[in-house]
Design a protein around this motif. Structure first.
Motif, mmCIF file in Angstrom:
data_model
loop_
_atom_site.group_PDB
_atom_site.id
_atom_site.type_symbol
_atom_site.label_atom_id
_atom_site.label_comp_id
_atom_site.label_asym_id
_atom_site.label_seq_id
_atom_site.Cartn_x
_atom_site.Cartn_y
_atom_site.Cartn_z
ATOM 1 N N GLY A 202 0.841 -1.264 -0.010
ATOM 2 C CA GLY A 202 -0.059 -0.051 0.085
ATOM 3 C C GLY A 202 0.818 1.377 0.034
ATOM 4 O O GLY A 202 0.519 2.340 -0.768
ATOM 5 N N GLY A 203 1.785 1.306 0.812
ATOM 6 C CA GLY A 203 2.698 2.603 0.749
ATOM 7 C C GLY A 203 3.426 2.600 -0.475
ATOM 8 O O GLY A 203 3.350 3.866 -1.090
ATOM 9 N N LEU A 204 4.047 1.670 -1.218
ATOM 10 C CA LEU A 204 4.767 1.950 -2.137
ATOM 11 C C LEU A 204 3.788 2.288 -3.652
ATOM 12 O O LEU A 204 4.197 3.216 -4.265
ATOM 13 C CB LEU A 204 5.723 0.564 -2.652
ATOM 14 N N ALA A 205 2.576 1.715 -3.387
ATOM 15 C CA ALA A 205 1.518 1.879 -4.389
ATOM 16 C C ALA A 205 1.306 3.558 -4.413
ATOM 17 O O ALA A 205 0.979 4.131 -5.316
ATOM 18 C CB ALA A 205 0.399 0.940 -4.300
ATOM 19 N N ALA A 206 0.802 3.722 -3.253
ATOM 20 C CA ALA A 206 0.671 5.212 -2.924
ATOM 21 C C ALA A 206 1.646 6.310 -3.320
ATOM 22 O O ALA A 206 1.382 7.340 -3.977
ATOM 23 C CB ALA A 206 0.445 5.480 -1.473
ATOM 24 N N GLU A 207 2.807 5.872 -3.142
ATOM 25 C CA GLU A 207 3.975 6.886 -4.010
ATOM 26 C C GLU A 207 3.977 7.016 -5.471
ATOM 27 O O GLU A 207 3.789 8.005 -5.774
ATOM 28 C CB GLU A 207 5.129 6.350 -3.471
ATOM 29 N N HIS A 208 3.460 5.956 -5.881
ATOM 30 C CA HIS A 208 3.529 5.855 -7.373
ATOM 31 C C HIS A 208 2.223 6.678 -7.819
ATOM 32 O O HIS A 208 2.248 7.158 -8.868
ATOM 33 C CB HIS A 208 3.420 4.454 -8.064
ATOM 34 N N LEU A 209 1.212 6.332 -7.146
ATOM 35 C CA LEU A 209 -0.013 7.162 -7.527
ATOM 36 C C LEU A 209 0.090 8.798 -7.477
ATOM 37 O O LEU A 209 -0.380 9.605 -8.429
ATOM 38 C CB LEU A 209 -1.183 7.039 -6.647
ATOM 39 N N VAL A 210 0.786 9.160 -6.378
ATOM 40 C CA VAL A 210 1.106 10.530 -6.225
ATOM 41 C C VAL A 210 2.192 11.099 -7.100
ATOM 42 O O VAL A 210 1.934 12.331 -7.418
ATOM 43 C CB VAL A 210 1.127 10.886 -4.663
ATOM 44 N N PHE A 211 3.338 10.567 -6.921
ATOM 45 C CA PHE A 211 4.491 11.171 -7.528
ATOM 46 C C PHE A 211 4.801 10.662 -8.662
ATOM 47 O O PHE A 211 5.528 11.035 -9.476
ATOM 48 C CB PHE A 211 5.677 10.977 -6.495
ATOM 49 N N GLY A 212 4.504 9.412 -9.121
ATOM 50 C CA GLY A 212 4.786 8.914 -10.253
ATOM 51 C C GLY A 212 5.777 8.008 -10.451
ATOM 52 O O GLY A 212 6.524 7.307 -11.206
ATOM 53 N N TYR A 213 6.496 7.980 -9.064
ATOM 54 C CA TYR A 213 7.799 7.050 -8.758
ATOM 55 C C TYR A 213 7.843 6.761 -7.339
ATOM 56 O O TYR A 213 6.912 7.281 -6.490
ATOM 57 C CB TYR A 213 8.912 7.870 -9.394
ATOM 58 N N SER A 214 8.553 5.942 -6.988
ATOM 59 C CA SER A 214 8.976 5.545 -5.607
ATOM 60 C C SER A 214 10.577 5.717 -5.412
ATOM 61 O O SER A 214 11.510 5.395 -6.161
ATOM 62 C CB SER A 214 8.567 4.309 -5.172
ATOM 63 N N GLU A 215 10.787 5.870 -3.977
ATOM 64 C CA GLU A 215 12.337 6.245 -3.705
ATOM 65 C C GLU A 215 13.020 4.654 -3.946
ATOM 66 O O GLU A 215 14.255 4.630 -3.854
ATOM 67 C CB GLU A 215 12.577 6.736 -2.385
ATOM 68 N N GLY A 216 12.180 3.717 -3.563
ATOM 69 C CA GLY A 216 12.866 2.442 -3.533
ATOM 70 C C GLY A 216 13.516 2.090 -2.103
ATOM 71 O O GLY A 216 13.478 3.022 -1.455
ATOM 72 N N LEU A 217 14.212 0.766 -2.217
ATOM 73 C CA LEU A 217 14.909 0.596 -1.108
ATOM 74 C C LEU A 217 13.891 0.212 0.400
ATOM 75 O O LEU A 217 14.505 1.021 1.443
ATOM 76 C CB LEU A 217 16.259 1.330 -0.654
ATOM 77 N N HIS A 218 12.851 -0.021 -0.122
ATOM 78 C CA HIS A 218 11.805 0.009 1.217
ATOM 79 C C HIS A 218 12.082 -1.321 1.984
ATOM 80 O O HIS A 218 12.392 -2.491 1.682
ATOM 81 C CB HIS A 218 10.360 -0.002 0.706
ATOM 82 N N ALA A 219 12.070 -0.998 3.318
ATOM 83 C CA ALA A 219 12.187 -1.959 4.247
ATOM 84 C C ALA A 219 10.833 -3.007 4.167
ATOM 85 O O ALA A 219 10.824 -4.173 4.348
ATOM 86 C CB ALA A 219 12.254 -1.633 5.875
ATOM 87 N N ASP A 220 9.891 -2.417 3.387
ATOM 88 C CA ASP A 220 8.518 -3.131 3.177
ATOM 89 C C ASP A 220 8.882 -4.305 2.324
ATOM 90 O O ASP A 220 8.555 -5.550 2.631
ATOM 91 C CB ASP A 220 7.476 -2.377 2.695
ATOM 92 N N VAL A 221 9.553 -4.113 1.366
ATOM 93 C CA VAL A 221 9.817 -5.083 0.222
ATOM 94 C C VAL A 221 10.736 -6.238 1.035
ATOM 95 O O VAL A 221 10.402 -7.517 0.826
ATOM 96 C CB VAL A 221 10.491 -4.381 -0.852
ATOM 97 N N GLU A 222 11.621 -5.902 1.726
ATOM 98 C CA GLU A 222 12.574 -6.737 2.389
ATOM 99 C C GLU A 222 11.536 -7.635 3.389
ATOM 100 O O GLU A 222 11.756 -8.869 3.169
ATOM 101 C CB GLU A 222 13.660 -6.328 3.301
ATOM 102 N N LYS A 223 10.738 -7.095 4.102
ATOM 103 C CA LYS A 223 9.805 -7.895 4.824
ATOM 104 C C LYS A 223 8.980 -8.756 4.236
ATOM 105 O O LYS A 223 8.672 -9.964 4.511
ATOM 106 C CB LYS A 223 8.988 -6.729 5.876
#
Length: 323
Positions: free
Chosen positions: A236-257
């Motif tokens: 949900g967090g990563l998807a929200a970033e793409h919706l608002v900004f069109g990109y994501s900073e990446g390197l999310h702890a979410d993906v590791e989890k």
């Protein structure tokens, strides 16, 4: 080159656009709803959460679920059928969100990049330095702060609409982000306690040889319903970033989890890819339908509103045909 003042003004305009109309919440047309009654009930939920009585808080929420003057949105999100793994299949089922194809691809690419980074053996000093702040501009700090808020709002909203109660949240302020780019934020949910076991398994894997873990003793098990909710919430967090900004900073702890949970469950790469692709489509379809709720929730979280108040913001924004 733009002056810092000019940059701040430009970003301020962006923020006003993103949060436009959020000063006054637009209540849904609900003849059978009593906002004041709902808010009183949510204050009780807040009191139980503040005491750490999470199960009691969840019981109160469930008692309000779908009731007149209660909570229509909790666990009420329309979901993409599990066997659907492409937008073309959705269209055949009469659900057309083809405009989100690019977003689905971007989210999946961000996940893959984060996994590749996690699995890389070496990261150069120059690469690490490039990720840290070095005289970061006020504009960049504001943008990262906004991204953090939108990210956590994405987690919160998807979880709530899927019936997973947020226990609490944290959003880093600009000063914290100035000191640590990776400070970020966090939303804690009731129902994902299996993550403790996942973390324990990761520690075992570091302390013992792989051969000692091949007997399956460390393989986890949760219901498919819980897994589906978890993967959607984590995206949900990563998807929200793409919706608002069109990109994501990446390197999310979410993906590791997420990757750790799929490994803990013993998923093959193919099984994991299918699970994540479905979840990406499902999560984006929820966030696209509820973009107003996400925007207004983000403002409430930026102001540090209580969990109950944030839920009230969501409920006040929902329309019957959007859930």
């Amino acid at each position: 080159m733009n002056s810092p003042l000019h940059s701040a003004i430009v970003l301020s305009s962006h923020l006003r656009h993103e949060f436009s109309g959020t000063r006054t919440l637009v209540s849904a047309k609900l003849d059978d709803q009593d906002p004041a009654r709902r808010r009183r009930a949510l204050k009780k939920v807040d009191r139980e959460l503040s005491k750490g009585n999470y199960k009691t808080a969840l019981t109160l929420v469930k008692q309000l679920q779908g009731k007149s003057g209660g909570l229509r949105g909790f666990g009420a999100a329309k979901q993409v059928p599990w066997r659907i793994s492409s937008l073309d299949q959705l269209k055949l089922c009469g659900i057309d969100i083809s405009s989100s194809q690019a977003l689905v691809d971007l989210v999946l690419n961000s996940i893959n990049r984060s996994i590749e980074f996690e699995l890389s053996d070496e990261v150069s000093v120059l690469e690490l330095e490039s990720l840290m702040y070095d005289g970061e501009s006020y504009e960049s700090l504001c943008k990262d702060h906004l991204m953090c808020i939108q990210h956590e709002a994405g987690h919160f909203l998807v979880g709530y609409l899927l019936g997973v109660l947020p226990k609490g949240y944290r959003v880093s302020n600009m000063e914290t982000l100035r000191q640590d780019k990776f400070a970020g934020g966090k939303v804690d949910f009731l129902g994902f306690e299996f993550l403790i076991e996942v973390d324990t398994t990761k520690i075992l894997e570091k302390n013992f040889s792989r051969g000692k873990l091949r007997d399956g003793a460390a393989k986890g098990k949760i219901s498919s319903t819980t897994l589906n909710k978890f993967v959607c919430v984590i995206l949900g967090g990563l998807a929200a970033e793409h919706l608002v900004f069109g990109y994501s900073e990446g390197l999310h702890a979410d993906v590791e989890k997420l990757n750790a949970v799929l490994q803990w469950l013993g998923f093959t790469k193919s099984e994991g890819d299918s699970q994540v692709k479905w979840a990406a489509i499902n999560t984006l379809s929820i966030l696209v339908r509820h973009h107003k709720a996400r925007s207004r929730l983000a403002e409430a979280m930026a102001l540090g509103k209580s969990v109950g108040s944030c839920i009230d913001v969501i409920e006040s924004t929902l329309n019957d045909n959007e859930i």
